[in-house]
Scaffold this motif. Structure first.
Motif, PDB file in Angstrom:
ATOM      1  N   GLU A   3      -3.270  -6.383   6.657  1.00 28.59           N
ATOM      2  CA  GLU A   3      -2.807  -4.908   6.970  1.00 28.59           C
ATOM      3  C   GLU A   3      -2.978  -4.804   8.817  1.00 28.59           C
ATOM      4  O   GLU A   3      -3.689  -5.315   9.018  1.00 28.59           O
ATOM      5  N   GLY A   4      -2.123  -4.216   9.364  1.00 24.24           N
ATOM      6  CA  GLY A   4      -2.114  -3.850  10.786  1.00 24.24           C
ATOM      7  C   GLY A   4      -1.435  -4.836  11.685  1.00 24.24           C
ATOM      8  O   GLY A   4      -1.333  -4.859  12.576  1.00 24.24           O
ATOM      9  N   ILE A  18      11.195  -8.540  11.426  1.00 23.00           N
ATOM     10  CA  ILE A  18      11.933  -8.643  10.448  1.00 23.00           C
ATOM     11  C   ILE A  18      13.171  -8.518  10.657  1.00 23.00           C
ATOM     12  O   ILE A  18      13.560  -7.313  10.971  1.00 23.00           O
ATOM     13  N   LYS A  19      14.070  -9.389  10.333  1.00 23.03           N
ATOM     14  CA  LYS A  19      15.570  -9.302  10.914  1.00 23.03           C
ATOM     15  C   LYS A  19      15.880  -8.803  12.101  1.00 23.03           C
ATOM     16  O   LYS A  19      16.729  -7.957  12.616  1.00 23.03           O
ATOM     17  N   GLY A  20      14.866  -9.067  13.149  1.00 23.79           N
ATOM     18  CA  GLY A  20      15.157  -8.751  14.564  1.00 23.79           C
ATOM     19  C   GLY A  20      14.383  -7.714  14.777  1.00 23.79           C
ATOM     20  O   GLY A  20      14.658  -7.178  15.972  1.00 23.79           O
ATOM     21  N   ARG A  21      13.888  -6.877  13.710  1.00 28.87           N
ATOM     22  CA  ARG A  21      13.239  -5.428  14.154  1.00 28.87           C
ATOM     23  C   ARG A  21      11.708  -5.379  14.020  1.00 28.87           C
ATOM     24  O   ARG A  21      11.053  -6.393  13.404  1.00 28.87           O
ATOM     25  N   LYS A  22      11.075  -4.822  15.113  1.00 31.38           N
ATOM     26  CA  LYS A  22       9.525  -5.029  14.881  1.00 31.38           C
ATOM     27  C   LYS A  22       9.071  -4.351  13.789  1.00 31.38           C
ATOM     28  O   LYS A  22       9.530  -3.059  13.655  1.00 31.38           O
ATOM     29  N   ALA A  23       8.096  -4.794  13.008  1.00 33.10           N
ATOM     30  CA  ALA A  23       7.401  -4.023  11.800  1.00 33.10           C
ATOM     31  C   ALA A  23       5.845  -4.053  11.985  1.00 33.10           C
ATOM     32  O   ALA A  23       5.429  -5.054  12.622  1.00 33.10           O
ATOM     33  N   LYS A  24       5.415  -3.131  11.389  1.00 33.14           N
ATOM     34  CA  LYS A  24       3.786  -3.255  11.229  1.00 33.14           C
ATOM     35  C   LYS A  24       3.528  -3.214   9.714  1.00 33.14           C
ATOM     36  O   LYS A  24       3.900  -2.066   9.141  1.00 33.14           O
ATOM     37  N   VAL A  25       2.474  -3.828   9.360  1.00 31.86           N
ATOM     38  CA  VAL A  25       2.293  -3.888   7.707  1.00 31.86           C
ATOM     39  C   VAL A  25       1.481  -2.945   7.510  1.00 31.86           C
ATOM     40  O   VAL A  25       0.260  -2.470   8.176  1.00 31.86           O
ATOM     41  N   SER A  26       1.591  -1.744   6.801  1.00 32.40           N
ATOM     42  CA  SER A  26       0.870  -0.656   6.304  1.00 32.40           C
ATOM     43  C   SER A  26      -0.044  -0.965   4.839  1.00 32.40           C
ATOM     44  O   SER A  26      -1.120  -0.519   5.147  1.00 32.40           O
ATOM     45  N   SER A  27       0.400  -1.741   4.144  1.00 39.15           N
ATOM     46  CA  SER A  27      -0.422  -2.085   2.918  1.00 39.15           C
ATOM     47  C   SER A  27       0.028  -3.302   2.419  1.00 39.15           C
ATOM     48  O   SER A  27       1.421  -3.466   2.308  1.00 39.15           O
ATOM     49  N   VAL A  28      -0.703  -4.065   1.621  1.00 41.55           N
ATOM     50  CA  VAL A  28      -0.593  -5.071   0.730  1.00 41.55           C
ATOM     51  C   VAL A  28      -1.009  -5.077  -0.572  1.00 41.55           C
ATOM     52  O   VAL A  28      -1.962  -4.544  -0.803  1.00 41.55           O
ATOM     53  N   LYS A  29      -0.073  -5.250  -1.342  1.00 38.38           N
ATOM     54  CA  LYS A  29      -0.188  -5.118  -3.194  1.00 38.38           C
ATOM     55  C   LYS A  29      -0.045  -6.321  -3.710  1.00 38.38           C
ATOM     56  O   LYS A  29       1.113  -6.898  -3.679  1.00 38.38           O
ATOM     57  N   ASN A  30      -1.043  -6.773  -4.484  1.00 36.93           N
ATOM     58  CA  ASN A  30      -0.943  -7.937  -5.433  1.00 36.93           C
ATOM     59  C   ASN A  30      -0.264  -7.574  -6.684  1.00 36.93           C
ATOM     60  O   ASN A  30      -0.951  -6.853  -7.384  1.00 36.93           O
ATOM     61  N   VAL A  49       4.360  -6.364   0.426  1.00 37.17           N
ATOM     62  CA  VAL A  49       4.000  -5.984   1.561  1.00 37.17           C
ATOM     63  C   VAL A  49       4.841  -4.661   2.086  1.00 37.17           C
ATOM     64  O   VAL A  49       5.804  -4.917   2.335  1.00 37.17           O
ATOM     65  N   HIS A  50       3.935  -3.359   2.146  1.00 36.16           N
ATOM     66  CA  HIS A  50       4.757  -2.372   2.840  1.00 36.16           C
ATOM     67  C   HIS A  50       4.517  -2.269   3.996  1.00 36.16           C
ATOM     68  O   HIS A  50       3.582  -2.390   4.649  1.00 36.16           O
ATOM     69  N   VAL A  51       5.891  -2.045   4.956  1.00 29.96           N
ATOM     70  CA  VAL A  51       5.904  -2.109   6.224  1.00 29.96           C
ATOM     71  C   VAL A  51       6.439  -0.842   6.745  1.00 29.96           C
ATOM     72  O   VAL A  51       7.044  -0.157   6.027  1.00 29.96           O
ATOM     73  N   THR A  52       6.304  -0.697   8.040  1.00 28.76           N
ATOM     74  CA  THR A  52       7.039   0.465   8.783  1.00 28.76           C
ATOM     75  C   THR A  52       7.716  -0.104   9.847  1.00 28.76           C
ATOM     76  O   THR A  52       7.170  -0.782  10.819  1.00 28.76           O
ATOM     77  N   LEU A  53       9.075   0.285  10.052  1.00 29.19           N
ATOM     78  CA  LEU A  53       9.852  -0.274  10.838  1.00 29.19           C
ATOM     79  C   LEU A  53       9.656   0.663  12.148  1.00 29.19           C
ATOM     80  O   LEU A  53       9.682   1.641  12.048  1.00 29.19           O
ATOM     81  N   GLU A  54       9.706  -0.034  13.547  1.00 28.15           N
ATOM     82  CA  GLU A  54       9.426   0.763  14.643  1.00 28.15           C
ATOM     83  C   GLU A  54      10.963   1.125  14.834  1.00 28.15           C
ATOM     84  O   GLU A  54      12.013   0.563  14.828  1.00 28.15           O
TER      85      GLU A  54
END
Length: 72
Positions: free
Chosen positions: A24-25, A30-42, A50-55
């Protein structure tokens, strides 16, 4: 190896086989775009969501330089 599914707003962006799972964090590209990991779920022992938010990048307008035009 883990099957890692990168998800943004219920859309699967990318699925990869990885040796390590992002935390997390962490900042990713991803595909040339910046992303930040918001949560990880097994999901199970091999599948991980892995849930991400794209910039969001705002593109600037192209400025036309009229001083270099040929004058008549």
């Amino acid at each position: 190896m883990f099957a890692v599914h990168f998800i943004e707003k219920d859309n699967v962006l990318l699925t990869q086989l990885l040796n390590h799972v992002p935390t997390e964090g962490e900042e990713l590209r991803i595909k040339g775009r910046k992303a930040k990991v918001s949560s990880v779920k097994n999901v199970d022992e091999l599948n991980i969501h892995v849930h991400v938010t794209l910039e969001v990048v705002k593109k600037s307008k192209f400025v036309v330089d009229n001083t270099k035009k040929k004058k008549r």
